[in-house]
Design a protein around this motif. Structure first.
Motif, short mmCIF file in Angstrom:
data_model
loop_
_atom_site.label_atom_id
_atom_site.label_comp_id
_atom_site.label_asym_id
_atom_site.label_seq_id
_atom_site.Cartn_x
_atom_site.Cartn_y
_atom_site.Cartn_z
N ALA A 101 19.94 -1.55 -31.12
CA ALA A 101 20.61 -2.26 -30.03
C ALA A 101 20.69 -3.76 -30.33
O ALA A 101 21.76 -4.38 -30.18
CB ALA A 101 19.89 -2.02 -28.71
N ASP A 102 19.56 -4.33 -30.74
CA ASP A 102 19.54 -5.76 -31.07
C ASP A 102 20.43 -6.05 -32.27
O ASP A 102 21.18 -7.02 -32.29
CB ASP A 102 18.12 -6.23 -31.39
N ASP A 104 22.98 -4.30 -33.33
CA ASP A 104 24.38 -4.09 -32.97
C ASP A 104 24.94 -5.33 -32.27
O ASP A 104 26.05 -5.76 -32.58
CB ASP A 104 24.51 -2.85 -32.09
N LYS A 105 24.16 -5.92 -31.37
CA LYS A 105 24.61 -7.14 -30.67
C LYS A 105 24.80 -8.28 -31.67
O LYS A 105 25.81 -8.99 -31.61
CB LYS A 105 23.59 -7.57 -29.61
N SER A 106 23.84 -8.45 -32.56
CA SER A 106 23.91 -9.53 -33.54
C SER A 106 25.07 -9.34 -34.50
O SER A 106 25.80 -10.28 -34.82
CB SER A 106 22.60 -9.61 -34.33
N SER A 108 27.81 -7.65 -33.92
CA SER A 108 29.07 -7.85 -33.16
C SER A 108 29.43 -9.32 -33.08
O SER A 108 30.60 -9.70 -33.20
CB SER A 108 28.94 -7.27 -31.76
N LYS A 109 28.40 -10.18 -32.89
CA LYS A 109 28.65 -11.62 -32.82
C LYS A 109 29.17 -12.15 -34.16
O LYS A 109 30.04 -13.01 -34.19
CB LYS A 109 27.37 -12.37 -32.44
#
Length: 159
Positions: A101-102, A104-106, A108-109
């Motif tokens: 999850a972490d 994936d967020k990073s 995506s940015k």
């Protein structure tokens, strides 16, 4: 008269020999001089002091040797101290693997700045797909590697 001179000379020699410090006394004097240094041990045999143990660095090793050499009764010094850090390899850098999850967020940015590129994260593995210009590939890959994924699966088409 000659006999007295000979006896006097022999007793003088015996007195001088008996005044010479024995190995146990020399070891005791060295222990007192070195104080609280449990990492270094000194043994004395026939006036020869042998230093063993682990020294912090070369300067510490030389200072110990100098201190031992200065003790009365020490004829010579054998310094076999090993340097503490000489044979150690530097510790490997800790690698932190982010949760999906972490990560994936990073990811995506990072990917939003590269038009035509998409990324998915499954089990710590980043899969890149889409199209990218050759000059932008290296900065993208560096940015993703800095996030410490388990692996990067590059399926990008280079324009």
């Amino acid at each position: 008269m000659k006999m007295r001179s000979i006896l006097l000379g022999m007793s003088l020699c015996i007195a001088l020999v008996s005044c010479k410090p024995n190995d146990a006394d020399i070891e005791k004097a060295i222990s007192e001089k070195l104080g609280d240094t449990p990492e270094v041990q000194v043994a004395v045999h026939d006036g020869v002091a042998t230093i063993t143990g682990t020294c912090e660095d070369e300067i510490f090793k030389k200072n110990i040797e100098k201190s031992v050499r200065a003790v009365k009764g020490v004829k010579s010094v054998v310094n076999t101290c090993e340097l503490a850090r000489a044979n150690q390899e530097p510790a490997a850098a800790t690698v932190v693997i982010n949760s999906d999850a972490d990560l994936d967020k990073s990811i995506s940015k990072v990917v939003k700045d590269y038009e035509g590129v998409s990324a998915t994260v499954v089990g710590g593995i980043v899969t890149l797909s889409g199209e990218i210009k050759r000059d932008k590939l290296q900065p993208l890959m560096q940015s993703i590697q800095e996030l410490h994924p388990k692996k990067v699966d590059n399926k990008l088409i280079i324009k």
